[in-house]
Design a protein around this motif. Structure first.
Motif, mmCIF file in Angstrom:
data_model
loop_
_atom_site.group_PDB
_atom_site.id
_atom_site.type_symbol
_atom_site.label_atom_id
_atom_site.label_comp_id
_atom_site.label_asym_id
_atom_site.label_seq_id
_atom_site.Cartn_x
_atom_site.Cartn_y
_atom_site.Cartn_z
ATOM 1 N N GLN A 2 36.483 -55.121 -1.956
ATOM 2 C CA GLN A 2 35.348 -54.541 -1.241
ATOM 3 C C GLN A 2 35.485 -54.847 0.257
ATOM 4 O O GLN A 2 35.679 -55.993 0.635
ATOM 5 N N ILE A 3 35.360 -53.829 1.084
ATOM 6 C CA ILE A 3 35.453 -53.997 2.535
ATOM 7 C C ILE A 3 34.050 -54.222 3.077
ATOM 8 O O ILE A 3 33.139 -53.450 2.766
ATOM 9 N N PRO A 4 33.857 -55.268 3.893
ATOM 10 C CA PRO A 4 32.521 -55.504 4.468
ATOM 11 C C PRO A 4 32.052 -54.296 5.286
ATOM 12 O O PRO A 4 32.837 -53.672 6.003
ATOM 13 N N ALA A 5 30.764 -53.982 5.167
ATOM 14 C CA ALA A 5 30.199 -52.819 5.859
ATOM 15 C C ALA A 5 30.385 -52.895 7.364
ATOM 16 O O ALA A 5 30.553 -51.869 8.026
ATOM 17 N N THR A 6 30.397 -54.092 7.927
ATOM 18 C CA THR A 6 30.568 -54.236 9.376
ATOM 19 C C THR A 6 31.988 -53.917 9.819
ATOM 20 O O THR A 6 32.219 -53.615 10.985
ATOM 21 N N THR A 7 32.943 -53.950 8.891
ATOM 22 C CA THR A 7 34.341 -53.668 9.217
ATOM 23 C C THR A 7 34.639 -52.177 9.200
ATOM 24 O O THR A 7 35.537 -51.713 9.908
ATOM 25 N N ILE A 8 33.895 -51.420 8.435
ATOM 26 C CA ILE A 8 34.170 -49.986 8.250
ATOM 27 C C ILE A 8 34.238 -49.215 9.572
ATOM 28 O O ILE A 8 35.199 -48.478 9.787
ATOM 29 N N PRO A 9 33.272 -49.339 10.493
ATOM 30 C CA PRO A 9 33.383 -48.577 11.745
ATOM 31 C C PRO A 9 34.664 -48.897 12.529
ATOM 32 O O PRO A 9 35.271 -47.999 13.114
ATOM 33 N N ASN A 10 35.085 -50.152 12.518
ATOM 34 C CA ASN A 10 36.321 -50.514 13.219
ATOM 35 C C ASN A 10 37.543 -49.895 12.552
ATOM 36 O O ASN A 10 38.462 -49.436 13.234
ATOM 37 N N LEU A 11 37.566 -49.876 11.217
ATOM 38 C CA LEU A 11 38.679 -49.258 10.500
ATOM 39 C C LEU A 11 38.741 -47.757 10.777
ATOM 40 O O LEU A 11 39.813 -47.188 10.962
ATOM 41 N N ILE A 12 37.586 -47.131 10.790
ATOM 42 C CA ILE A 12 37.537 -45.689 11.043
ATOM 43 C C ILE A 12 38.000 -45.378 12.460
ATOM 44 O O ILE A 12 38.832 -44.493 12.670
ATOM 45 N N ALA A 13 37.494 -46.117 13.437
ATOM 46 C CA ALA A 13 37.891 -45.882 14.829
ATOM 47 C C ALA A 13 39.386 -46.125 15.024
ATOM 48 O O ALA A 13 40.071 -45.320 15.665
ATOM 49 N N ALA A 14 39.903 -47.200 14.467
ATOM 50 C CA ALA A 14 41.331 -47.508 14.601
ATOM 51 C C ALA A 14 42.178 -46.440 13.914
ATOM 52 O O ALA A 14 43.219 -46.025 14.426
ATOM 53 N N GLY A 15 41.712 -45.967 12.768
ATOM 54 C CA GLY A 15 42.447 -44.933 12.044
ATOM 55 C C GLY A 15 42.531 -43.633 12.823
ATOM 56 O O GLY A 15 43.612 -43.047 12.959
ATOM 57 N N HIS A 55 54.519 -47.348 18.460
ATOM 58 C CA HIS A 55 53.731 -46.452 17.606
ATOM 59 C C HIS A 55 53.561 -47.024 16.197
ATOM 60 O O HIS A 55 52.484 -46.895 15.599
ATOM 61 N N LEU A 56 54.598 -47.668 15.680
ATOM 62 C CA LEU A 56 54.485 -48.293 14.365
ATOM 63 C C LEU A 56 53.486 -49.446 14.391
ATOM 64 O O LEU A 56 52.731 -49.643 13.438
ATOM 65 N N LYS A 57 53.447 -50.171 15.493
ATOM 66 C CA LYS A 57 52.479 -51.260 15.638
ATOM 67 C C LYS A 57 51.056 -50.703 15.600
ATOM 68 O O LYS A 57 50.174 -51.255 14.942
ATOM 69 N N THR A 58 50.828 -49.591 16.284
ATOM 70 C CA THR A 58 49.506 -48.956 16.289
ATOM 71 C C THR A 58 49.119 -48.507 14.882
ATOM 72 O O THR A 58 47.987 -48.723 14.448
ATOM 73 N N LEU A 59 50.057 -47.902 14.161
ATOM 74 C CA LEU A 59 49.779 -47.463 12.795
ATOM 75 C C LEU A 59 49.495 -48.646 11.874
ATOM 76 O O LEU A 59 48.606 -48.588 11.025
ATOM 77 N N LYS A 60 50.231 -49.726 12.064
ATOM 78 C CA LYS A 60 50.027 -50.916 11.233
ATOM 79 C C LYS A 60 48.682 -51.568 11.539
ATOM 80 O O LYS A 60 47.947 -51.951 10.627
ATOM 81 N N GLU A 61 48.345 -51.697 12.824
ATOM 82 C CA GLU A 61 47.059 -52.294 13.200
ATOM 83 C C GLU A 61 45.882 -51.468 12.697
ATOM 84 O O GLU A 61 44.820 -52.001 12.403
ATOM 85 N N ALA A 62 46.083 -50.158 12.580
ATOM 86 C CA ALA A 62 45.033 -49.268 12.056
ATOM 87 C C ALA A 62 44.986 -49.309 10.531
ATOM 88 O O ALA A 62 44.101 -48.702 9.927
ATOM 89 N N GLY A 63 45.928 -49.990 9.938
ATOM 90 C CA GLY A 63 45.958 -50.095 8.487
ATOM 91 C C GLY A 63 46.507 -48.867 7.790
ATOM 92 O O GLY A 63 46.374 -48.729 6.572
ATOM 93 N N LEU A 64 47.125 -47.966 8.526
ATOM 94 C CA LEU A 64 47.630 -46.731 7.928
ATOM 95 C C LEU A 64 48.985 -46.900 7.259
ATOM 96 O O LEU A 64 49.375 -46.066 6.437
ATOM 97 N N VAL A 65 49.710 -47.954 7.618
ATOM 98 C CA VAL A 65 51.008 -48.204 6.989
ATOM 99 C C VAL A 65 51.096 -49.648 6.514
ATOM 100 O O VAL A 65 50.452 -50.545 7.050
ATOM 101 N N HIS A 66 51.901 -49.828 5.481
ATOM 102 C CA HIS A 66 52.270 -51.143 4.968
ATOM 103 C C HIS A 66 53.687 -51.433 5.432
ATOM 104 O O HIS A 66 54.470 -50.501 5.652
ATOM 105 N N THR A 67 54.020 -52.705 5.540
ATOM 106 C CA THR A 67 55.403 -53.083 5.825
ATOM 107 C C THR A 67 55.910 -53.980 4.708
ATOM 108 O O THR A 67 55.137 -54.700 4.066
ATOM 109 N N ARG A 68 57.205 -53.900 4.495
ATOM 110 C CA ARG A 68 57.884 -54.727 3.512
ATOM 111 C C ARG A 68 59.223 -55.128 4.103
ATOM 112 O O ARG A 68 59.970 -54.274 4.580
#
Length: 107
Positions: A2-15, A55-68
């Motif tokens: 479960q993602i905290p409700a206060t985190t959702i706006p930040n995730l959306i904006a970053a995405g 650009h990959l750093k931006t995508l990772k910080e936005a949570g859009l990509v995983h790294t392995r």
């Protein structure tokens, strides 16, 4: 998870910020097909590793990509759960709702 409700706006904006660049969109399109390492992404996009790393750093910080990491290589793949959050956010805008007129509080 479960993602905290206060985190959702930040995730959306970053995405949406991460989705605002054509090169990052191209990266995501390639990752729709399969997991890729940086060198494969650079070759496919015709860009330098230093340019792509930003650009990959931006995508990772936005949570859009995983790294392995495997040995000295880092592989990137899509984080579909973050895309679902963005999709659900947008889907709420086209639900039929009554929009109430503004209440005038100004004199």
């Amino acid at each position: 998870m479960q993602i905290p409700a206060t985190t959702i706006p930040n995730l959306i904006a970053a995405g949406f910020h991460a989705l605002s660049d054509p090169l990052r969109i191209s990266v995501l399109e390639l990752l729709r097909q399969q997991e890729l390492c940086v060198c494969d992404l650079c070759d496919a996009l015709g860009v330098s590793q230093s340019k792509l790393s930003f650009h990959l750093k931006t995508l990772k910080e936005a949570g859009l990509v995983h790294t392995r990491q495997e040995g000295r290589w880092i592989y990137y793949s899509l984080n579909l759960s973050q895309f679902r959050i963005l999709e659900e956010y947008l889907a709420n805008f086209h639900q039929k709702r009554v929009v109430l007129p503004a209440l005038s509080r100004c004199d």
